[in-house]
Structures are given as C-alpha cells and as structure tokens.
Design an enzyme around this catalytic site. Structure first.
Site, PDB file in Angstrom:
ATOM      1  N   LYS A   1     -54.774  13.784  13.516  1.00 29.29           N
ATOM      2  CA  LYS A   1     -54.327  12.395  13.478  1.00 29.29           C
ATOM      3  C   LYS A   1     -55.050  11.503  14.473  1.00 29.29           C
ATOM      4  O   LYS A   1     -55.307  10.331  14.191  1.00 29.29           O
ATOM      5  CB  LYS A   1     -52.820  12.320  13.685  1.00 29.29           C
ATOM      6  CG  LYS A   1     -51.999  13.190  12.729  1.00 29.29           C
ATOM      7  CD  LYS A   1     -52.261  12.861  11.272  1.00 29.29           C
ATOM      8  CE  LYS A   1     -51.624  13.879  10.329  1.00 29.29           C
ATOM      9  NZ  LYS A   1     -52.036  13.705   8.928  1.00 29.29           N
TER      10      LYS A   1
ATOM     11  N   GLY B   1     -42.680  14.720  11.914  1.00 33.23           N
ATOM     12  CA  GLY B   1     -41.860  14.348  13.062  1.00 33.23           C
ATOM     13  C   GLY B   1     -41.928  15.313  14.231  1.00 33.23           C
ATOM     14  O   GLY B   1     -41.402  15.035  15.301  1.00 33.23           O
TER      15      GLY B   1
ATOM     16  N   ARG C   1     -53.986  14.534  -0.531  1.00 33.53           N
ATOM     17  CA  ARG C   1     -53.430  15.322  -1.648  1.00 33.53           C
ATOM     18  C   ARG C   1     -52.722  14.373  -2.590  1.00 33.53           C
ATOM     19  O   ARG C   1     -52.569  13.203  -2.291  1.00 33.53           O
ATOM     20  CB  ARG C   1     -52.422  16.325  -1.104  1.00 33.53           C
ATOM     21  CG  ARG C   1     -51.430  15.614  -0.175  1.00 33.53           C
ATOM     22  CD  ARG C   1     -50.198  16.394   0.133  1.00 33.53           C
ATOM     23  NE  ARG C   1     -49.524  15.908   1.324  1.00 33.53           N
ATOM     24  CZ  ARG C   1     -48.627  14.931   1.372  1.00 33.53           C
ATOM     25  NH1 ARG C   1     -48.284  14.295   0.274  1.00 33.53           N
ATOM     26  NH2 ARG C   1     -48.070  14.559   2.513  1.00 33.53           N
TER      27      ARG C   1
ATOM     28  N   GLU D   1     -49.337   5.803  20.878  1.00 38.89           N
ATOM     29  CA  GLU D   1     -49.449   4.523  20.164  1.00 38.89           C
ATOM     30  C   GLU D   1     -48.334   3.592  20.593  1.00 38.89           C
ATOM     31  O   GLU D   1     -47.250   4.035  20.977  1.00 38.89           O
ATOM     32  CB  GLU D   1     -49.288   4.744  18.650  1.00 38.89           C
ATOM     33  CG  GLU D   1     -50.527   5.136  17.906  1.00 38.89           C
ATOM     34  CD  GLU D   1     -50.234   5.344  16.416  1.00 38.89           C
ATOM     35  OE1 GLU D   1     -51.188   5.571  15.678  1.00 38.89           O
ATOM     36  OE2 GLU D   1     -49.056   5.272  15.999  1.00 38.89           O
TER      37      GLU D   1
ATOM     38  N   LEU E   1     -43.655   0.514  16.953  1.00 34.14           N
ATOM     39  CA  LEU E   1     -43.102  -0.645  16.234  1.00 34.14           C
ATOM     40  C   LEU E   1     -41.616  -0.386  15.985  1.00 34.14           C
ATOM     41  O   LEU E   1     -41.244   0.678  15.522  1.00 34.14           O
ATOM     42  CB  LEU E   1     -43.806  -0.831  14.893  1.00 34.14           C
ATOM     43  CG  LEU E   1     -45.240  -1.338  14.918  1.00 34.14           C
ATOM     44  CD1 LEU E   1     -45.724  -1.572  13.492  1.00 34.14           C
ATOM     45  CD2 LEU E   1     -45.352  -2.635  15.722  1.00 34.14           C
TER      46      LEU E   1
ATOM     47  N   GLU F   1     -51.528   5.603   4.479  1.00 33.13           N
ATOM     48  CA  GLU F   1     -50.227   5.089   4.911  1.00 33.13           C
ATOM     49  C   GLU F   1     -50.389   4.056   6.020  1.00 33.13           C
ATOM     50  O   GLU F   1     -51.137   4.271   6.969  1.00 33.13           O
ATOM     51  CB  GLU F   1     -49.349   6.251   5.420  1.00 33.13           C
ATOM     52  CG  GLU F   1     -49.015   7.283   4.346  1.00 33.13           C
ATOM     53  CD  GLU F   1     -48.012   8.327   4.824  1.00 33.13           C
ATOM     54  OE1 GLU F   1     -47.362   8.935   3.957  1.00 33.13           O
ATOM     55  OE2 GLU F   1     -47.883   8.523   6.045  1.00 33.13           O
TER      56      GLU F   1
ATOM     57  N   GLU G   1     -51.722   7.144   8.759  1.00 34.16           N
ATOM     58  CA  GLU G   1     -52.462   8.370   8.473  1.00 34.16           C
ATOM     59  C   GLU G   1     -52.883   8.381   7.022  1.00 34.16           C
ATOM     60  O   GLU G   1     -52.465   7.524   6.237  1.00 34.16           O
ATOM     61  CB  GLU G   1     -51.629   9.618   8.796  1.00 34.16           C
ATOM     62  CG  GLU G   1     -50.358   9.761   7.982  1.00 34.16           C
ATOM     63  CD  GLU G   1     -49.573  11.020   8.363  1.00 34.16           C
ATOM     64  OE1 GLU G   1     -49.194  11.137   9.545  1.00 34.16           O
ATOM     65  OE2 GLU G   1     -49.340  11.858   7.477  1.00 34.16           O
TER      66      GLU G   1
ATOM     67  N   VAL H   1     -45.798  13.413  -3.582  1.00 31.92           N
ATOM     68  CA  VAL H   1     -44.562  13.566  -4.368  1.00 31.92           C
ATOM     69  C   VAL H   1     -44.324  12.313  -5.213  1.00 31.92           C
ATOM     70  O   VAL H   1     -44.019  12.396  -6.394  1.00 31.92           O
ATOM     71  CB  VAL H   1     -43.352  13.788  -3.423  1.00 31.92           C
ATOM     72  CG1 VAL H   1     -42.050  13.818  -4.215  1.00 31.92           C
ATOM     73  CG2 VAL H   1     -43.509  15.069  -2.620  1.00 31.92           C
TER      74      VAL H   1
ATOM     75  N   HIS I   1     -37.888  11.254   8.492  1.00 31.06           N
ATOM     76  CA  HIS I   1     -39.268  11.312   7.988  1.00 31.06           C
ATOM     77  C   HIS I   1     -39.386  11.883   6.576  1.00 31.06           C
ATOM     78  O   HIS I   1     -40.480  12.163   6.109  1.00 31.06           O
ATOM     79  CB  HIS I   1     -40.172  12.094   8.951  1.00 31.06           C
ATOM     80  CG  HIS I   1     -40.206  11.486  10.322  1.00 31.06           C
ATOM     81  ND1 HIS I   1     -41.000  10.405  10.630  1.00 31.06           N
ATOM     82  CD2 HIS I   1     -39.502  11.778  11.447  1.00 31.06           C
ATOM     83  CE1 HIS I   1     -40.811  10.074  11.889  1.00 31.06           C
ATOM     84  NE2 HIS I   1     -39.895  10.881  12.407  1.00 31.06           N
TER      85      HIS I   1
END
Lengths: 154, 447, 154, 447
Positions: D116, D165, D292, D200, D203, D275, D288, D295, D235
């Site tokens: 990440k 998470g 793939r 980071e 927010l 995202e 991130e 869902v 999450h």
C-alpha cells in the site's frame, strides 16, 4: 410399535434433516413418513400404539379456512362456506340468529346467510344433529371452504 | 394511486403484479383456488382469499367470487393479468359498476377487439393494412366461395369471436372451403357460442410480429417497439424476442405508426398489443389486438427499461404514461424469452407434480419470472407455463449465447419441462440466423 | 428390531450424508429411509451390522473419490490420496510396481507415487495388511481423497 | 480464446465465472474442497476436481493442489475470482511459469498495488491525489510523530502489506500515536509477516467511491464509472450502488481520469478497481487499487451492460476491450447491490446450515448472483456471503423501491440472513437521501 411421541420425533427428524421418506413396518404395523411437503402417517401404526392420535390438521390460514376435507374434529361435522362473502347469523340486524349453540338442526335447515355481491345466500345444513360451535363472528368475511358451524351428527 | 389491488389471477403473472404493486406502495390481495394455497402468489401477497375449488370455472373464472373477495377485503382496483377474466368485457363492466377500477382498457375496447371481424373493419377504417378478405362477418358459404375466388387461394376461415386456433380452417381450393365452412361454423358455435366467421387471404410463411402499446387517459398513445413471436407450436408462443431480426428502422417506424393508429381506432387506454403478420417482402397486415398485458411483456421491459405493469397501474389511476413520447423510449440490446412449460418433452402432455430440486439461473442479463420453488407441487388444473426465462445481451449474438448458458444452468427435478427443447432450438441454424416464421416449429419438430 | 435412538441416528445419518434411500428388513421388520440426493446404498452391510450401523459409502464421483472417512468396504481399509496428482505404480516406467495384489505390506511401506507439480510424492501405507485391490489405473489422475489401494488389515 | 478454464474459487463467484466461460464457449473445471462436493459451482462445471480438505489452507489456498488440478485436467488458464489466491502475485507467477494464463493483471502490478505504501508513492508520481502522509514506509515512531505534527491530527497508521483493517490504528493526538505505533507494528507483523507502516491524514467522514477499470494489452485503459461503497461494517461492504449520489458529471470525469492514471502507473492489465476517499468538499484521494474482479462488479454490469468477467477472459486472451473508448460506455439507470450474508441478524455471527426453503426474487430489474439452492448446506468453513441481490431501476428512486420489494420477496429458511437489516437500511432517511459515508453503519447500528 413406537409410542406416539416417538413417531412425532421421527416426523420432526424427517422434516429437519431433509430426509424425503421413512417407512417402518413391524409385526403387521407400518410407519411411512415423507419429507418436505408431505407428511403422511398411516393410521395403523399409530392406532396400535394406543395413546396415539393422528397428527393435527394443518394450521388455519389467515381467514380461518383449512381445506374442506380436513374440517373435522372429534367426530364433529363442519358446515363450510360454499362461497366467498360476509357471514351473518340472522336474516337482518334486528332479528334473532337462525341457530344457537345447542340447537338441534335438521338437514336442509337454514343456518346463516353469506352475503356476496349484495345477494343474501342462505346456507343450509347438510347433516342432522346438534350445533356445537359457531365458527366466524357475525359480519365477518369468510373464504370459500371456511368452516361455519360444527355439528355433532345425530 | 390505489391503496389495495386485488389480483384476479394466479402463478407467475400474479407474482409479477404483486411486484409492481409493492414498488408503488400498493397493498395486494391474492385470490386463489383450493388447489393454490401454496402457490407463490398466495404466499407473497399481503392478504389472501380462497375463492373456490381447483377447477377455474368455480374460482378464477367465477366473477361473483372474485368480486366478493374484492368486497370483503376492501380492494379499490382489480388487475386481471392475462387469460381467465382478462379479456372479458362484462367482467370489466361489473368491476366498474361495483365502483372499483379495472386495470386494463375500457370494456368497449375489449369488446370491439374481441370481435375479430369487427376489429378488422374498424382498424381498416384507420388505414391500418389488413389482409384481403371479408368486410365483416360472412353471411353464407356461398359468400365465402365468391370472395375466395376474387382474392385467390389459399384462404383461411376464422371465428369472429375466436382465439387460440379454434374455429379456424385453412382452404387451398373451392372444395376444401366448402367443407371447411360448416366445420368451422360448428366449432365456433361450440367454442364461443357465436358461430360467425370471416375470411382472409392465407399467408404461407409469415412472421408474427407484435407491437407493445401504451395509451393514457390524456390521449397519448405510444408504442415501445416490437416483439418477434414466430416460434410457436399450435398457436402457443414458445420463444419471443426483441428487436425482430426482420425489422429495420424504417419498417419499425411504419409498423409502429400502424399499431398506434389501430389503438386509436379502438379508443384504447392502458397497455395493449397489436399483432401483425409480416410477409417475406416486408408487407405487414393487422391480425388482432390483445387487450391485456401479454405473457411476453418482459421482453419489451428488458430492452426499454420500462416497467409495463407499473405503467398499467399508473394509467388506470389516471396518470399519464411516464415517457412523454416514443423518442424517450431508447431500446438497448437484445432480449429473448424462453417459456418453460411443465410438460413431457416428447408428447407435450402436461407434467404436473412436486418440484423436488430447483436451481434458477442468475448472473448478468438473466431475468426469471416464475412461481416455482423447491417443494412446490404444480397442480394439474392450470396452464403448464411454470417459468419465463429471459436473457438480455448487448446484441442478438450475446443474447443467444446467454440463453444457452442460462438454460444449461436451469435445473428442475420432479417435473418434466421443455428446457432441453429450447436448447435444441438454440442450436438450429435457421433460428440462429433469425430465419423464422410461424411454421418454424413444424419444420423443427419433423426434422 | 432397532431401538428408537438407533433409527433416529440412521435418519440423521441419511439426512446429513446425502444418502437417498436406506431399506432395512430384519426378522420380519423393515426400515426404509430415503434422502434427498441420488446415491445407491448396499442393503447388505446394514442388515449384517444388525443395529445402528453407519450407512455405506457414497458412490465415487467422476474422479473416483468418496469422502476419505467413508472409504471402507467389507472391513477393508482404503489408502487414499492426500493430494491431487497423477498416480504411478512404479518409480519409473521401466521398473516393477511397488506392490501387487496379494502382497503383504507393512505400515510405512511405499505403495505408489502421486506426481504433482513435477514432484514425485511417495505414498506410504498407513496400515499393516494384504493388498486386495489397486483402484486407479497406472498414470491416471487422482483427486484429493481418492482411494488408491484396498488393504485387508492383518 | 482459451479452450478450458480452471476456476480457483468457490460459491457465487465461481458460478459467475462458469457463466462467462459458457457464453464464450470455454469448458470449465471447478475445484472444490471435500466440504464443497454439493456446492453449486461443482455441480455446474463441466469437470470437477476435489483438491483438499474443508480448511481452505489445504484446498482453495493450496497453490500446489490447484496447479495439479489444472495439470490433470489440461486447463489452459486459471481464473482466481476474488479472495483466496486472487491477489497472490507469487501464484500468478507460478501459473505463468507452468505455461498457463492467469486471468488477471501481471504479477508485477499485483505486487506493486499489494504494497500500500509503494502504491501510494507510485500513483502520486502520476499526479493522482493522495492524502497528506508519509512518502513511503515509516522508519520509526519518531518519524511518525514528526510527520503527524506537520500534517495535523487525526492521523491513521496503516500496514504497508495491509488490508481488511488489520494493522490499522487511528490517533487523535501525540500520546495516542505513540501507543498506536507499536500496536500496529506488532499486528502487521503477525498478520502479514511485514511490520512496515505508513501514515496518512485521517478523514473523519469520507465516502468510499471506487472506479471500475478495464485495461488491455494494446494499452487501452478505460473506466466504467464509479461505485459508491460507503455502507460498510468493519471494512466489509454491505450495499454498493452506481452512480454515486455524490458525483456530478465533472467530478466523475475528474476522478475517472485519476483512476485511469493510477492504472497506467501500475502498467495495469485486465479488470481492476481504484478506490478513493471523497470528502464533503468534493476532494478525493487515492486509497488503494484492487487487482481483481470485485464482489460488487455486477453493479457496474447493470448500469453499463458490459459483462466484466467476459471482458477479463477476452483481455487475458490478448483481445482488446470491447468498447473502444469511454464514450461507448453509456451507463443507464441506477443499480444497487445488497450482500446477503448467512449470519445472525443481531450478533453478526455466521449462520451455516441447511437451506430448507428458498424463494429467490425475480421480475423486472432484479439480478441474483448466488450459489444457494433449497437443500444446500452452507458449510461453516468459508465466507458468509451466500447471495448478491441486485436491483436496477430507471433512477435511484425506482432502484430503492425495487430493492424493498425484492428483499420482501426473498425467502430463506434454515439459515439466518441479514436481509431484514437491508430492509431497515432502506427505510433510513439518510440512506434514502444518499447522505452516507463510511461511518453510516456505526450510526445506523447504534441508533
């Protein structure tokens, strides 16, 4: 063979496990249980058990109407509604009811009115006997096949 | 909008109407026969009323029972679905007389379009093309013979009150017509209580192409494009699709205009379908108008995104159709419906019984309209249609391959269905190429 | 016949194992249980066992692999494949098979090779006894849990 | 195109991939654990191989077993679905080394986006906005404190190798950050074997908005619009929709451009998702990239009409994406996905067991992706997701009422599900108004 409670347990097991059919024959007795939609117990097996009673009828749907064929209870005969409509115990609001619990009724005697499409349909008794129970409340809607009176045949 | 709608039908279309009502916040009353206590429509509705025995004459066709059920539940409108009482003008009148709303066209429009020879005359007056034939009911066999000589054989005799192929006879020459007249007359008398016949030129290999209409009380009439319904067996549709492989934009516009004109001629209101025969040269002829929601309406819903049953409810409540004009209907992609019938795949005999295992296909571009569930027993008393399997793709090719995979993923055990026949139709070269007419199934089944 | 608890156990077993039917006849008594799926049952094993025997193995799916736990037959022990791969009876194409039917094998003795990802995995015997049957053909693919050898324990 | 694809997954996504393969005429191999013999994917595939015991470490996560199954069945490509091995770069490499095709991005792209902090640095170089924070992994807690002082509290610590998470800690002041650093470091070490952290700006009430990407070997990268995924619990996404109620055409264009730039930065190929966090002022930040199929991909399929899994297969086979540019993707209507989990509605504990009765909703605008059938036993070993119920309407209002009626028509007995919770969310005023952020569910569940 088995006790009634045991047969109930068997049926519950069939239902909950998803087994589709159980048949048991023993010394001339036979138990047959099918899963999912149909649960059929042949009376023989239970009757021999002595304490047994047949499994109760399917529970009544919203409007209180089990299938006509099943509308029997302890040898009582059910007079069922042949039409959809509103049940009235008397010919008009000020009159006495056609029949009361305890009355002896003849075959063909008017028991009540079911009103449908503004037509007052007189419902006649199809058996001779004593009125044991009046099923709907006065002015209550009834479905096709809904039991109206329970009669003990004479 | 209505507060409670009674659905005078059963099975998949009753479930479909419950869905539309729920989306509009309307409560639903399901009526059901004694054989349909466990039918999905009775399980899903807000209220249920058992209205009669298994035989539909005593239940779903019994106007008095249906109206009593509406009365005791306090419904303010009745949706008839298709079949049963849906095209019974007298029923629509009685609903209105009882102060309820009939979700469908005015009784006069049902009556006019129900009389096929009158309908023919009426739309012809609005310059909708009709096949050469009699200008109203025939007076005698002599009149039929004279007319046939003028327009040329083959000709077809049809019952004015007809439908479903009954009272219908094909004649290739004079002697056949002479014999056919009496047979058809008697059959129509027996089937409909009205023996009057009319005559039309017979098209040898037409396509059956129908247009979906919406008409509101404000006088707006729009069409939502066509459905190709040529894959039929004995006048029973099996596969429907939209768009038709035979139509280009010009022909579509022309036929759509004629469909709107036919609806206007009947002073139509609500959803309806105008059926045409289309010949190989691109000439089309009005066949009849169906004054109800059709079995195959989801085909149009998939390509237009319009919920036709919600439109029916809105229109019946006096609201305008939600697309101001045809140009707001933007069809996209290609949709095909496969009717899944509970029937023996060889003999086509109904196959009622308990559904022991069920997997319905899902995933992209698949829609299922059905009242089936595992454990449900299909009763022997009604129509054999148990599911409508629909697919939607970006083009006809994608719809075809999607149909193949959706049918392959469908698993129904305990009853027989025609799913495998649909698979074989999908492998047929003519079907794949869109070369279909109303005789396609005869050729397919004898091949 | 059977005790009640034993029949319940049978039903539970039928439900949970997916067996489609069990029929038991015993000294004039008969028990018949049907499940949901379609799996064949050998009645012999149950009748012999008398009371409360587990239902016999489900038949082999495409690649011949019943659940490892159920891989028993007439008291034989199944050596099952612990991995997916290709079954070889010998260390190389020119060599003799590790074992033949009739051989007596010791616990820990190599019975065959299952090749997976170019790795030759030697499969050892987990029981002491006589090789009664070699299940897959040489060079045949095997699933996880597929029976490889049937051994009669000594 | 491939002739046989092995699906290294189970349940609904395996069924979804079988559907796509069938539509492209590709044979399928389902692998399954010993607990999944009766799972729908194993029943529907052309071939099946049992690859290990119920525990996924021995079966669905066992690379050697999966590769052996591919070998013995002669598959020429492997689709990993989501979860399990889908974002395992080493697995993708092994597939390639064995001469098979991995249906997904190149291993390098998986590896880059899997780290990440590296991903953050890499997209920032392509001018994709990122949250203020560390320029790569943190060296020490002192560095974290210094950085936090500069950008201002609250800040969040995240594991470089993270996800779901774990290894994530929020800090509102210096003392919290001091404590959080060690906890997060240890948790990341335990969970991923890689303790490195980055930091980071936090927010407080962002939306989670993600963009669907398709990138082909020919160098074309397009986006197919966004999915709003703010309705999450711990999450785990619960409801996703498209379009996002928060995006207008300008912001969508801007974010879409950033998503494409992020994909290009990773030299991405195949389907992927970028995202973003979106704050109330309309500022967005790269979070991130998921390398793939997601869902929630059907949400995008419903509004665009594009079959994303078929696109995955085509792209992996070297074909270009089937839409030449973004302008050929014409989204229509509004789609919402409800994740139906087999779980206790109060405790959220998994609820495995046998499905004794099942009615899946159908009708207009409803899509179901599921491996459930009546009689199926949901094993306790895997994810609790058992069905994705999707609705599509002409606008958000129609999608909402359709969701309500589809959920009301869904009947699952034998296991508990969260269907009723979805109904309650649909009744929530904030949800109805589209006023959602990633804390929506916390507020909803404590209300």
């Amino acid at each position: 063979m088995f006790k009634f409670e045991e047969i109930c347990e068997l049926i519950r097991l069939v239902g909950s496990t998803g087994v589709s059919k159980v048949e048991i024959e023993h010394a001339g007795s036979r138990l047959h249980v099918e899963g999912a939609a149909h649960v059929v117990v042949t009376p023989g097996a239970v009757a021999q058990a002595g304490a047994g009673a047949p499994p109760p009828a399917a529970p009544a749907p919203a409007h209180g109407a089990p299938p006509p064929a099943a509308a029997e209870d302890d040898g009582l005969h059910a007079v069922v509604s042949p039409i959809v409509g509103t049940f009235y115990r008397a010919p008009n609001p000020d009159a006495d009811p056609y029949v009361k619990v305890g009355d002896f009724v003849e075959r063909g005697q008017v028991l009540c009115i079911v009103e449908a499409m503004k037509l007052m349909n007189e419902i006649e008794c199809d058996v001779r006997g004593t009125v044991m129970k009046v099923m709907p409340e006065n002015a209550q809607p009834v479905e096709y096949g809904a039991p109206l009176f329970m009669i003990r045949p004479a | 909008m209505f507060s409670k709608v009674l659905i005078a039908n059963r099975g998949e279309i009753a479930v479909r109407i419950i869905a539309a009502c729920r989306e509009l916040g309307i409560a639903t009353v399901a009526v059901h026969s004694a054989a349909d206590r466990e039918c999905l429509h009775a399980r899903l509705a807000d209220e249920t009323v058992c209205i009669g025995p298994a035989e539909s004459t005593g239940s779903y066709l019994n106007i008095s029972s249906v109206m009593s059920a509406a009365q005791i539940t306090g419904a303010d409108a009745i949706h008839p679905g298709y079949g049963f009482l849906a095209e019974n003008a007298r029923f629509a009148e009685i609903v209105h007389e009882c102060g309820l709303t009939f979700i469908g066209p005015p009784p006069e429009a049902i009556r006019l379009m129900g009389n096929k020879s009158q309908a023919r005359r009426s739309v012809a007056a609005s310059e909708v093309p009709i096949l050469p034939g009699s200008d109203g009911p025939l007076g005698s066999s002599a009149e039929a013979l004279e007319l046939a000589a003028a327009i040329g054989y083959p000709v077809i005799l049809k019952a004015s009150a007809g439908g479903g192929g009954r009272g219908m006879r094909l004649a290739w020459d004079e002697s056949e017509l002479q014999r056919a007249y009496d047979t058809a007359w008697n059959e129509a008398e027996r089937a409909f209580g009205d023996p009057t016949l009319y005559l039309e030129k017979y098209l040898e290999s037409p396509r059956h192409v129908e247009f979906q209409i919406l008409a509101d009380r404000q006088g707006r009439v729009i069409h939502l494009g066509e459905r190709e319904c040529s894959v039929q067996r004995r006048h029973q549709k099996l596969i429907e699709e939209s768009p038709s492989p035979a139509l280009g934009p010009e022909l579509r516009a022309e036929m759509g205009k004629a469909a709107v004109a036919a609806a206007r001629a009947a002073r139509y209101e609500n959803a309806g379908t105008v059926e045409f025969l289309l010949d190989r040269e691109g000439r089309f002829y009005f066949m009849e108008m169906n004054t109800r929601i059709q079995v195959e309406h989801p085909v149009t819903e998939l390509v237009t995104g319009v919920d036709l049953v919600k439109e029916q409810l809105r229109i019946a409540a006096g609201k305008p159709v939600s697309m101001a004009k045809r140009t707001q209907v933007r069809p996209h992609g290609h949709a095909i419906e496969f009717r899944i019938n509970a029937e023996d795949p060889r003999t086509f005999a109904p196959s009622p019984g308990r559904v022991s295992h069920l997997v319905m296909p899902g995933g992209p571009g698949v829609r299922v309209d059905s009242h089936l569930y595992a454990g449900y027993t299909v009763p022997p008393n009604y129509d054999s249609l148990v599911a409508k399997l629909l697919v939607h793709g970006r083009d006809r090719h994608e719809a075809l391959v999607r149909g193949r995979r959706a049918l392959a993923m469908l698993r129904v055990e305990g009853i027989s269905t025609n799913a495998e026949m649909h698979q074989r139709i999908l492998e047929d070269e003519d079907f794949q190429a869109g070369r279909i007419d109303t005789h396609f199934m005869e050729r397919f089944l004898t091949a």
